[in-house]
Scaffold this motif. Structure first.
Motif, PDB file in Angstrom:
ATOM      1  N   LEU A  10      17.867  30.398 -49.251  1.00 13.59           N
ATOM      2  CA  LEU A  10      16.967  28.902 -49.031  1.00 13.59           C
ATOM      3  C   LEU A  10      15.830  29.239 -49.089  1.00 13.59           C
ATOM      4  N   GLU A  11      15.096  30.261 -49.315  1.00 14.85           N
ATOM      5  CA  GLU A  11      13.857  30.530 -49.778  1.00 14.85           C
ATOM      6  C   GLU A  11      12.989  30.123 -51.059  1.00 14.85           C
ATOM      7  N   ALA A  12      11.680  29.987 -51.118  1.00 12.90           N
ATOM      8  CA  ALA A  12      11.104  29.747 -52.746  1.00 12.90           C
ATOM      9  C   ALA A  12      11.793  30.653 -53.827  1.00 12.90           C
ATOM     10  N   GLY A  13      12.288  29.925 -54.460  1.00 13.05           N
ATOM     11  CA  GLY A  13      12.590  31.316 -56.206  1.00 13.05           C
ATOM     12  C   GLY A  13      13.517  29.790 -57.094  1.00 13.05           C
ATOM     13  N   GLY A  14      13.035  30.545 -58.069  1.00 18.40           N
ATOM     14  CA  GLY A  14      13.335  29.787 -59.043  1.00 18.40           C
ATOM     15  C   GLY A  14      15.012  29.298 -58.925  1.00 18.40           C
ATOM     16  N   ALA A  15      15.751  30.347 -58.433  1.00 16.48           N
ATOM     17  CA  ALA A  15      17.518  29.791 -58.843  1.00 16.48           C
ATOM     18  C   ALA A  15      17.729  29.239 -57.571  1.00 16.48           C
ATOM     19  N   GLU A  16      17.351  28.860 -56.441  1.00 13.27           N
ATOM     20  CA  GLU A  16      16.903  28.560 -55.076  1.00 13.27           C
ATOM     21  C   GLU A  16      16.473  26.800 -55.537  1.00 13.27           C
TER      22      GLU A  16
END
Length: 358
Positions: A10-16
């Motif tokens: 749940l780190e801030a990335g697009g897929a997440e």
């Protein structure tokens, strides 16, 4: 419908962020919406809607049997009908299907660079695809790759969507001069290509014109990050280029900026561009992946070849020297995003595909 989203972190990335967006967006539309983070929690956990059922597996290895059986118990207890696995979480979904065959598995591919890989590069994915009910992809290049390389026919393009809903306090205040801030919203990692932006900023002497550059995204403090920081120090840019790390108050950050930029050498469907559009920012953008479908050159922004630094400089120069052009591009992009990539429209498409699979 009872749907579970699975994502590795749940780190801030697009897929997440999209896994969270789907879980939140489905809460009021279906009987049960849940999200499982398999390996790592992160900043996006705080963005989950209150009614989304959540489980963290704390998976330690690929063949962590304890995690697999915890997931099966969660799925059984909550009578989940579809597991919607994002990115690399497909392998856990594959094992779940082996021990709980009645479940339907959807794999959602967000990784744009996959189109440059072969079947041999993706043997685990190829094996797992035998048990997928369907694959969702974020652009048409990925759709063609999946149809060519995996063993299934139900492949659907589903666009990403962004939302302007913010549940966090405004805590990030950008340095620099008002109306002269350029923001890059992207984690500090390949293939985001931050160094090309830094080189262009330095060679154009943009800082001497009062402009500043703001890099917002997870800093892994690795070699990629060290290269960027060394470049900033080596060129005495500490007073005009700033690194912030992961932040929750994205809309607040973008409201302080004047231009959005993205320079990736590979992209699937960058959520960043939608967030720029919702914030009514003019955009200078790479032309890879789905970017040129969202940004129409000289209409809703300016595009460049990420391998051509002179092109990056020319497009940046056009944007920073013409405020009227910036305003025009920003309005056009906002309209494109609102008309085509709204939460309601995408969730409706998603629900129709879920219904077909069931």
């Amino acid at each position: 419908m009872r749907i579970l989203q699975i994502i590795d972190s749940l780190e801030a990335g697009g897929a997440e962020r999209m896994a969270v967006n789907y879980a939140n967006g489905l809460v009021k539309q279906i009987d049960f919406s849940a999200l499982v983070a398999t390996r790592q929690e992160g900043i996006l956990k705080n963005e989950l809607a209150e009614k989304v059922s959540y489980l963290f597996l704390n998976k330690k290895s690929t063949f962590d049997l304890k995690s697999i059986f915890r997931l099966r118990s969660f799925v059984q207890k909550n009578k989940i009908s579809i597991v919607h696995a994002h990115g690399t979480s497909f392998f856990l979904a594959f094992f779940l299907k082996l021990i709980y065959p009645t479940i339907k598995i959807i794999w959602h591919e967000h990784y744009g660079a996959r189109v440059h890989q072969s079947r041999m590069d993706n043997l685990a994915l190829l094996l797992s695809s035998f048990l997928f009910s369907s694959v969702f992809v974020v652009n048409h290049q990925l759709e063609a790759w999946v149809k060519k390389n995996l063993f299934l026919t139900k492949v659907y393009y589903i666009p990403n969507f962004a939302t302007s809903e913010q549940v966090h306090e405004n805590t990030t205040f950008l340095r620099g001069t008002d109306e002269k801030r350029i923001v890059c919203l992207a984690n500090l990692k390949d293939p985001k290509n931050h160094i090309s932006i830094l080189i262009a900023f330095n060679e154009m002497k943009i800082g001497d014109l009062g402009w500043s550059l703001h890099l917002v995204g997870k800093d892994y403090n690795d070699n990629y990050s060290i290269v960027l920081k060394d470049f900033i120090r080596g060129n005495n840019l500490e007073n005009s280029i700033f690194i912030y790390g992961s932040k929750n108050d994205v809309q607040h950050i973008l409201a302080q900026a004047s231009i959005g930029i993205l320079a990736s050498t590979a992209e699937g469907f960058p959520l960043t561009l939608l967030e720029y559009g919702l914030a009514r920012l003019p955009v200078v953008c790479t032309n890879v992946g789905f970017c040129s479908e969202i940004i129409k050159d000289n209409n809703s922004g300016l595009l460049f070849d990420p391998s051509d630094n002179l092109q990056i400089q020319n497009q940046l120069l056009k944007m920073i020297t013409d405020k009227q052009l910036r305003n025009c591009f920003a309005l056009h992009l906002q309209k494109v995003v609102c008309d085509n990539y709204s939460k309601n429209k995408v969730i409706d498409v998603l629900l129709s595909h879920y219904a077909k699979i069931l």
